[in-house]
Write an enzyme that holds these catalytic residues in place. Structure first.
Site, PDB file in Angstrom:
ATOM      1  N   TRP A  76      95.563 -58.016  17.848  1.00  0.00           N
ATOM      2  CA  TRP A  76      94.692 -56.928  17.376  1.00  0.00           C
ATOM      3  C   TRP A  76      95.226 -56.509  16.012  1.00  0.00           C
ATOM      4  O   TRP A  76      96.449 -56.465  15.800  1.00  0.00           O
ATOM      5  CB  TRP A  76      94.727 -55.769  18.379  1.00  0.00           C
ATOM      6  CG  TRP A  76      94.252 -56.207  19.729  1.00  0.00           C
ATOM      7  CD1 TRP A  76      95.014 -56.502  20.812  1.00  0.00           C
ATOM      8  CD2 TRP A  76      92.901 -56.431  20.126  1.00  0.00           C
ATOM      9  NE1 TRP A  76      94.223 -56.897  21.859  1.00  0.00           N
ATOM     10  CE2 TRP A  76      92.913 -56.855  21.459  1.00  0.00           C
ATOM     11  CE3 TRP A  76      91.663 -56.308  19.475  1.00  0.00           C
ATOM     12  CZ2 TRP A  76      91.760 -57.164  22.165  1.00  0.00           C
ATOM     13  CZ3 TRP A  76      90.511 -56.605  20.181  1.00  0.00           C
ATOM     14  CH2 TRP A  76      90.567 -57.030  21.508  1.00  0.00           C
ATOM     15  N   THR A  77      94.309 -56.170  15.102  1.00  0.00           N
ATOM     16  CA  THR A  77      94.782 -56.048  13.710  1.00  0.00           C
ATOM     17  C   THR A  77      94.698 -54.630  13.129  1.00  0.00           C
ATOM     18  O   THR A  77      94.636 -54.474  11.912  1.00  0.00           O
ATOM     19  CB  THR A  77      94.020 -57.035  12.805  1.00  0.00           C
ATOM     20  OG1 THR A  77      92.621 -56.726  12.874  1.00  0.00           O
ATOM     21  CG2 THR A  77      94.254 -58.470  13.213  1.00  0.00           C
ATOM     22  N   GLU A  78      94.719 -53.617  13.985  1.00  0.00           N
ATOM     23  CA  GLU A  78      94.718 -52.253  13.431  1.00  0.00           C
ATOM     24  C   GLU A  78      95.809 -52.086  12.377  1.00  0.00           C
ATOM     25  O   GLU A  78      95.601 -51.473  11.337  1.00  0.00           O
ATOM     26  CB  GLU A  78      94.953 -51.215  14.537  1.00  0.00           C
ATOM     27  CG  GLU A  78      93.782 -50.986  15.464  1.00  0.00           C
ATOM     28  CD  GLU A  78      93.832 -51.877  16.695  1.00  0.00           C
ATOM     29  OE1 GLU A  78      94.487 -52.950  16.653  1.00  0.00           O
ATOM     30  OE2 GLU A  78      93.216 -51.506  17.712  1.00  0.00           O
ATOM     31  N   TRP A  94      93.949 -58.254  30.648  1.00  0.00           N
ATOM     32  CA  TRP A  94      94.821 -57.741  29.577  1.00  0.00           C
ATOM     33  C   TRP A  94      95.647 -56.552  30.012  1.00  0.00           C
ATOM     34  O   TRP A  94      96.728 -56.327  29.494  1.00  0.00           O
ATOM     35  CB  TRP A  94      93.985 -57.396  28.338  1.00  0.00           C
ATOM     36  CG  TRP A  94      93.115 -56.173  28.446  1.00  0.00           C
ATOM     37  CD1 TRP A  94      91.890 -56.095  29.041  1.00  0.00           C
ATOM     38  CD2 TRP A  94      93.395 -54.869  27.922  1.00  0.00           C
ATOM     39  NE1 TRP A  94      91.384 -54.825  28.924  1.00  0.00           N
ATOM     40  CE2 TRP A  94      92.290 -54.046  28.232  1.00  0.00           C
ATOM     41  CE3 TRP A  94      94.466 -54.306  27.221  1.00  0.00           C
ATOM     42  CZ2 TRP A  94      92.222 -52.697  27.881  1.00  0.00           C
ATOM     43  CZ3 TRP A  94      94.391 -52.967  26.859  1.00  0.00           C
ATOM     44  CH2 TRP A  94      93.290 -52.174  27.188  1.00  0.00           C
ATOM     45  N   HIS A 104      83.331 -49.780  22.250  1.00  0.00           N
ATOM     46  CA  HIS A 104      83.834 -50.315  20.973  1.00  0.00           C
ATOM     47  C   HIS A 104      82.676 -50.706  20.050  1.00  0.00           C
ATOM     48  O   HIS A 104      82.755 -51.727  19.371  1.00  0.00           O
ATOM     49  CB  HIS A 104      84.712 -51.554  21.219  1.00  0.00           C
ATOM     50  CG  HIS A 104      86.098 -51.212  21.679  1.00  0.00           C
ATOM     51  ND1 HIS A 104      87.107 -50.881  20.813  1.00  0.00           N
ATOM     52  CD2 HIS A 104      86.647 -51.148  22.920  1.00  0.00           C
ATOM     53  CE1 HIS A 104      88.226 -50.632  21.497  1.00  0.00           C
ATOM     54  NE2 HIS A 104      87.972 -50.775  22.784  1.00  0.00           N
ATOM     55  N   TYR A 115     100.342 -59.602  23.852  1.00  0.00           N
ATOM     56  CA  TYR A 115      99.715 -58.859  22.758  1.00  0.00           C
ATOM     57  C   TYR A 115     100.619 -59.017  21.540  1.00  0.00           C
ATOM     58  O   TYR A 115     101.670 -58.401  21.421  1.00  0.00           O
ATOM     59  CB  TYR A 115      99.488 -57.403  23.153  1.00  0.00           C
ATOM     60  CG  TYR A 115      98.098 -57.184  23.722  1.00  0.00           C
ATOM     61  CD1 TYR A 115      97.472 -58.194  24.431  1.00  0.00           C
ATOM     62  CD2 TYR A 115      97.404 -56.000  23.518  1.00  0.00           C
ATOM     63  CE1 TYR A 115      96.192 -58.031  24.935  1.00  0.00           C
ATOM     64  CE2 TYR A 115      96.124 -55.817  24.025  1.00  0.00           C
ATOM     65  CZ  TYR A 115      95.528 -56.841  24.729  1.00  0.00           C
ATOM     66  OH  TYR A 115      94.253 -56.687  25.225  1.00  0.00           O
ATOM     67  N   ASP A 117     100.261 -58.056  18.676  1.00  0.00           N
ATOM     68  CA  ASP A 117     100.352 -56.921  17.749  1.00  0.00           C
ATOM     69  C   ASP A 117     101.566 -56.058  18.066  1.00  0.00           C
ATOM     70  O   ASP A 117     101.918 -55.177  17.284  1.00  0.00           O
ATOM     71  CB  ASP A 117      99.069 -56.083  17.749  1.00  0.00           C
ATOM     72  CG  ASP A 117      98.578 -55.692  19.129  1.00  0.00           C
ATOM     73  OD1 ASP A 117      98.895 -56.400  20.115  1.00  0.00           O
ATOM     74  OD2 ASP A 117      97.870 -54.678  19.234  1.00  0.00           O
ATOM     75  N   ASP A 171      85.522 -53.825  27.531  1.00  0.00           N
ATOM     76  CA  ASP A 171      86.717 -52.982  27.680  1.00  0.00           C
ATOM     77  C   ASP A 171      86.499 -51.573  27.149  1.00  0.00           C
ATOM     78  O   ASP A 171      85.706 -51.353  26.240  1.00  0.00           O
ATOM     79  CB  ASP A 171      87.910 -53.610  26.939  1.00  0.00           C
ATOM     80  CG  ASP A 171      87.621 -53.809  25.447  1.00  0.00           C
ATOM     81  OD1 ASP A 171      86.508 -54.246  25.120  1.00  0.00           O
ATOM     82  OD2 ASP A 171      88.501 -53.499  24.625  1.00  0.00           O
ATOM     83  N   GLU A 172      87.224 -50.662  27.743  1.00  0.00           N
ATOM     84  CA  GLU A 172      87.451 -49.314  27.225  1.00  0.00           C
ATOM     85  C   GLU A 172      86.179 -48.561  26.838  1.00  0.00           C
ATOM     86  O   GLU A 172      86.183 -47.803  25.853  1.00  0.00           O
ATOM     87  CB  GLU A 172      88.394 -49.372  26.014  1.00  0.00           C
ATOM     88  CG  GLU A 172      89.758 -49.920  26.385  1.00  0.00           C
ATOM     89  CD  GLU A 172      90.742 -49.936  25.217  1.00  0.00           C
ATOM     90  OE1 GLU A 172      91.882 -49.514  25.419  1.00  0.00           O
ATOM     91  OE2 GLU A 172      90.384 -50.393  24.114  1.00  0.00           O
ATOM     92  N   ARG A 213      88.946 -55.163  12.748  1.00  0.00           N
ATOM     93  CA  ARG A 213      89.780 -54.071  12.210  1.00  0.00           C
ATOM     94  C   ARG A 213      90.156 -54.361  10.759  1.00  0.00           C
ATOM     95  O   ARG A 213      90.191 -53.483   9.921  1.00  0.00           O
ATOM     96  CB  ARG A 213      91.025 -53.890  13.066  1.00  0.00           C
ATOM     97  CG  ARG A 213      90.851 -52.935  14.237  1.00  0.00           C
ATOM     98  CD  ARG A 213      89.668 -53.306  15.131  1.00  0.00           C
ATOM     99  NE  ARG A 213      89.547 -52.456  16.287  1.00  0.00           N
ATOM    100  CZ  ARG A 213      90.049 -52.732  17.485  1.00  0.00           C
ATOM    101  NH1 ARG A 213      90.672 -53.887  17.689  1.00  0.00           N
ATOM    102  NH2 ARG A 213      89.899 -51.890  18.488  1.00  0.00           N
ATOM    103  N   ASP A 218      83.479 -54.629  16.375  1.00  0.00           N
ATOM    104  CA  ASP A 218      84.217 -53.468  16.877  1.00  0.00           C
ATOM    105  C   ASP A 218      83.917 -52.328  15.921  1.00  0.00           C
ATOM    106  O   ASP A 218      83.289 -52.539  14.876  1.00  0.00           O
ATOM    107  CB  ASP A 218      85.732 -53.755  16.940  1.00  0.00           C
ATOM    108  CG  ASP A 218      86.403 -52.975  18.069  1.00  0.00           C
ATOM    109  OD1 ASP A 218      86.285 -51.748  18.081  1.00  0.00           O
ATOM    110  OD2 ASP A 218      87.031 -53.608  18.945  1.00  0.00           O
TER     111      ASP A 218
HETATM  112  C1  ACM Z   1      91.770 -54.505  24.776  1.00  0.00           C
HETATM  113  O1  ACM Z   1      92.939 -54.590  24.367  1.00  0.00           O
HETATM  114  N1  ACM Z   1      91.111 -53.371  24.683  1.00  0.00           N
HETATM  115  C2  ACM Z   1      91.097 -55.631  25.382  1.00  0.00           C
END
Ligand code: ACM
Ligand code: ZN
Length: 689
Positions: free
Chosen positions: A472-474, A397, A276, A422, A424, A330-331, A170, A199
């Protein structure tokens, strides 16, 4: 930590008393360094009389049994600047590595004995000796405090996996930044660096066979992740004057790996699949479902996808010695898979009943490939959906349930639940903190999580490998900001990963964390300032009493199954929410809050109010309006008014809005109706007076 060893304590009461008075835990300016101040707290400390003073210069270290010069080199370069000494008796610090006696010593454990005459370290492995040195470095405040208290420390980790995660996609962070964090991890006895290398926002690893991954997918015409999203998620050529981003060359990675290895840290690479992956698809459209290069998921219907992933993984495996290769998982959106002819054909041929099973097909096939190279996969807990690949290790997670389920199915698990780990999430009151993704994870919340869920048996607990903090660095665009988010919460992860569960005590930990932050600031790290901590939302700290407390609530629109909080009693239980809906004190509803509170009998009503949350990141908005109606019989209602929202939807920060109406009426039933018509509403207690 055994803070007090009672037999010894009785003999050495005077020593212990003196020691305790000299060292309230975390004393920032002690005269001598204490083992009671360090993080993670050791398993056993036996205090003894006196102190040992290291010379201001010319510390000599004797090392026996090391397979390489790595530890000696480390000590030379460390704050102790210790040089090698051949004679044990002339050395200030004597380190002996190797197995002793019949009982196998714990692999990462050590004994550190400090007497008025010398410092002795014994360990079964170089890792153990390295951790003893870390204990010594913390006791000496990284060499700045030369006098330390005499004691014997016998220490070993609770878990083999103690990780910290770095999202370099990110926002790209330099090699130098990672090397600096490796030093901090070593100080905390953390031993796994998880690099989230790929990502949507950028591919960060040189892959020789696929140069477009780093000439295109690593670059974007926007500096921050937010600007990149606002500008429509564009990529650009590396040569474009607008290009922001970057990637690690293979030489960069080799340098990071060597630095980490000398500090007993394994670097685990993550290559995201099947979701992702927008940036990879943009660079190599042939691995997307419709060949357009648009979308987030690789196409598991095409053989080209497997060729691509296997070629990439081959280079990753050649570069990284880590036993685990993280394959994300994930996702994944999976929506294109439902209509893609290749995906549909694959599902038919393989007898897969839905797209979850198609994801499992991809993960299992990739697992076989990774296993064929002598490695194992680790993935986020979505890899449980549609059937888990047989040898996979799970990183849990989405809460803890995925991890618990995987353990019960016989898989190894690393716990990294979002609610606690997390990093973040904001660590303090949002009004004083930088914009974050949301959530509230104070140091105390992070610290108090324990991964050994009571539902797990002793046998099952063997599958619990350990813990990891994720950043996570968004919303974390700079290295200074990243450090601010990591420290001190990484201390809490480290203590949970290393120290014994029964020794964890936040009131003892917090002052140690304050002191270690001060130490880290002197070392050039930008830590959060714990001394200025505000804490949780004040309203949430004590229950509130009001006319509707304990009254029955009827829902005309049901609350969300995902965010029920305490169910139908939530809105009148007297408990107010904190900075995050993840505290299970806020109730989530889709589009509409429409409830009727029954006060039980006719009452004088002067005030009706409720607070709502605004957090655009995950789609949480304050209702456009709230209307309150009163009724004596539950049939005929009269409105006492409507209040309107004045918070701009585009404000990214976490905000709260209290809607309230006043009146002077008698009523038994109160209908509260609030609408936003587009997203989640999170509502707090409905207060009636
Ligand atoms: C995640 O936070 N999508 C692993
Ligand atoms: Zn497809």
């Amino acid at each position: 930590m055994k803070r007090f060893n009672f037999t010894r304590l009785l003999c050495c009461l005077a020593v212990a008393a003196a020691m305790l008075s000299a060292h309230a835990a975390g004393d920032a300016n002690p005269k001598s360094g204490s083992p009671y101040d360090i993080i993670p707290i050791p398993a056993q400390i036996v205090a003894s009389q006196g102190t040992y003073t290291l010379p201001a210069e010319g510390v000599k270290v004797f090392v026996q049994g090391a397979a390489s010069s790595s530890l000696a080199d480390y000590l030379k370069a460390s704050a102790l600047q210790a040089s090698a000494e051949k004679s044990r008796s002339k050395a200030n610090i004597a380190i002996v590595i190797g197995k002793k006696g019949k009982k196998p010593a714990p692999a990462e454990g050590y004994t550190l004995t400090i007497t008025p005459k010398s410092i002795a370290i014994s360990a079964a492995t170089e890792a153990g000796a390295f951790y003893a040195v870390q204990t010594l470095l913390q006791m000496t405040q990284q060499g700045t405090l030369r006098t330390i208290d005499c004691c014997t420390i016998t220490d070993e980790p609770r878990f083999p996996y103690r990780g910290l995660h770095f999202d370099v996609s990110r926002h790209f962070f330099s090699k130098e930044f990672l090397l600096k964090q490796i030093d901090a991890m070593a100080m905390l006895k953390l031993n796994r660096m998880h690099l989230h290398l790929t990502d949507a926002a950028g591919w960060r690893l040189q892959i020789d066979r696929y140069p477009r991954l780093t000439s295109l997918a690593a670059w974007r015409p926007a500096e921050t992740w937010q600007q990149w999203c606002d500008g429509g998620n564009q990529y650009c050529e590396q040569t474009d004057p607008r290009a922001h981003g970057g990637f690690y060359t293979k030489d960069d990675i080799r340098e990071i790996l060597a630095y980490a290895e000398a500090r007993h840290i394994t670097v685990i690479p993550e290559i995201e699949m099947p979701g992702h992956s927008e940036e990879a698809l943009a660079a190599y459209p042939e691995v997307s479902c419709d060949g357009s290069g648009k979308g987030s998921d690789f196409c598991p219907g095409k053989e080209a996808t497997f060729q691509f992933l296997e070629n990439v993984l081959t280079e990753v495996i050649d570069l990284f010695p880590s036993h685990y290769i993280h394959i994300g998982g994930d996702e994944a959106g999976k929506s294109k898979w439902k209509t893609c002819p290749d995906c549909q054909r694959r599902m038919k041929e393989e007898g897969l009943k839905d797209v979850d099973e198609l994801q499992s097909y991809l993960i299992e096939r990739i697992e076989r490939f990774v296993n064929s190279k002598g490695r194992d996969i680790i993935g986020w807990d979505e890899i449980l959906e549609g059937g888990l690949a047989p040898n996979a290790t799970v990183m849990s997670w989405r809460g803890t349930s995925g991890g618990i389920k995987a353990i019960k199915a016989g898989h190894d698990v690393v716990m990294t639940p979002g609610e606690f780990y997390y990093l973040d999430h904001t660590q303090d009151a949002p009004f004083k903190e930088p914009v974050s993704i949301g959530g509230y994870g104070s140091l105390e919340i992070t610290y108090n999580y324990d991964p050994a869920d009571p539902s797990l048996s002793q046998d099952e607990l063997k599958h619990l490998l350990g813990v990891q903090g994720n950043l996570w660095t968004e919303y974390v665009p700079t290295p200074e900001h990243a450090e601010y988010m990591y420290y001190p919460r990484a201390f809490a992860v480290a203590e949970t990963g290393w120290s014994r569960a029964e020794d964890k005590d936040y009131s003892h930990f917090r002052p140690r964390a304050v002191a270690l932050c001060a130490q880290m600031q002197k070392m050039g790290y930008n830590t959060f300032n714990l001394a200025n901590e505000y804490g949780n939302r004040r309203e949430s700290l004590a229950p509130v009493d009001h006319l509707a407390k304990g009254c029955k609530v009827t829902y005309n629109n049901p609350f969300s199954k995902q965010w029920p909080s305490q169910g139908a009693t939530t809105l009148t239980d007297g408990i107010l929410g904190g900075w995050t809906y993840q505290d299970h004190k806020w109730q989530g509803l889709l589009n509409d809050l429409d409830v009727v509170i029954d006060l039980g009998k006719l009452q004088d009503v002067h005030y009706v109010g409720a607070s709502f949350m605004h957090l655009p990141g995950p789609g949480v908005f304050v209702p456009r309006m709230m209307e309150v109606e009163l009724s004596a019989d539950g049939k005929q209602y009269q409105s006492i008014g409507t209040v309107w929202n004045d918070i701009d939807d585009k404000i990214p920060n976490l905000l709260f809005k209290t809607f309230s109406l006043t009146c002077n009426r008698q009523a038994r039933y109160i209908r509260v109706h609030a609408q936003n018509g587009k997203a989640f509403i999170f509502v707090d207690e409905i207060i009636v007076n």
